[in-house]
Design a protein around this motif. Structure first.
Motif, PDB file in Angstrom:
ATOM      1  N   PRO A   5       0.706  -1.197  -0.027  1.00 27.15           N
ATOM      2  CA  PRO A   5      -0.194  -0.071  -0.091  1.00 27.15           C
ATOM      3  C   PRO A   5       0.697   1.267  -0.086  1.00 27.15           C
ATOM      4  N   LEU A   6       2.087   1.108   0.332  1.00 29.63           N
ATOM      5  CA  LEU A   6       2.733   2.241   0.490  1.00 29.63           C
ATOM      6  C   LEU A   6       3.578   2.587  -0.888  1.00 29.63           C
ATOM      7  N   CYS A   7       4.379   1.759  -1.446  1.00 34.18           N
ATOM      8  CA  CYS A   7       4.748   1.846  -2.719  1.00 34.18           C
ATOM      9  C   CYS A   7       3.575   2.071  -3.758  1.00 34.18           C
ATOM     10  N   ASN A   8       2.415   1.705  -3.554  1.00 36.56           N
ATOM     11  CA  ASN A   8       1.466   1.996  -4.546  1.00 36.56           C
ATOM     12  C   ASN A   8       0.367   3.342  -4.412  1.00 36.56           C
ATOM     13  N   GLN A   9       0.864   4.076  -3.189  1.00 34.62           N
ATOM     14  CA  GLN A   9       0.312   5.010  -2.733  1.00 34.62           C
ATOM     15  C   GLN A   9      -1.103   5.032  -2.620  1.00 34.62           C
ATOM     16  N   ILE A  10      -1.503   3.736  -1.919  1.00 33.47           N
ATOM     17  CA  ILE A  10      -2.847   3.378  -1.561  1.00 33.47           C
ATOM     18  C   ILE A  10      -3.125   4.082  -0.042  1.00 33.47           C
ATOM     19  N   GLU A  11      -2.120   3.822   0.729  1.00 33.31           N
ATOM     20  CA  GLU A  11      -2.030   4.534   1.904  1.00 33.31           C
ATOM     21  C   GLU A  11      -0.675   5.041   2.503  1.00 33.31           C
ATOM     22  N   GLN A  12      -0.668   5.614   3.621  1.00 32.68           N
ATOM     23  CA  GLN A  12       0.459   6.121   4.265  1.00 32.68           C
ATOM     24  C   GLN A  12       0.556   5.533   5.765  1.00 32.68           C
TER      25      GLN A  12
END
Length: 83
Positions: A5-12
């Motif tokens: 989710p971080l690599c794909n900017q889904i969440e932080q």
């Protein structure tokens, strides 16, 4: 299929520095720091020799976080999401 989710900017993710208790910034995947071409290699293949023997099986992505104040770096294993 699992994705970070971080690599794909889904969440932080927010982490606090264990040394000085200040905010840390995500500096990206650990594997991207191995050499000049590692960012372009297969992610699942890179997990075979990244130093975390179970992260491929557990669907975890190691990310480097740096403290904004003292510059301490810590690697956190981020749980990948199934699509």
């Amino acid at each position: 299929m699992f994705v970070c989710p971080l690599c794909n900017q889904i969440e932080q993710q927010q982490y606090i520095c264990p040394h000085c208790q200040q905010a840390m910034a995500d500096e990206g995947r650990l594997m991207d720091y191995f050499d000049a071409y590692s960012a372009y290699l297969d992610i699942e293949g890179m997990k075979l020799f990244d130093g975390y023997p179970n992260n491929r099986k557990k669907h975890e992505c190691p990310h480097v976080f740096s403290c904004l104040k003292c510059s301490k770096q810590v690697v956190y294993l981020i749980n990948e999401m199934e699509l």
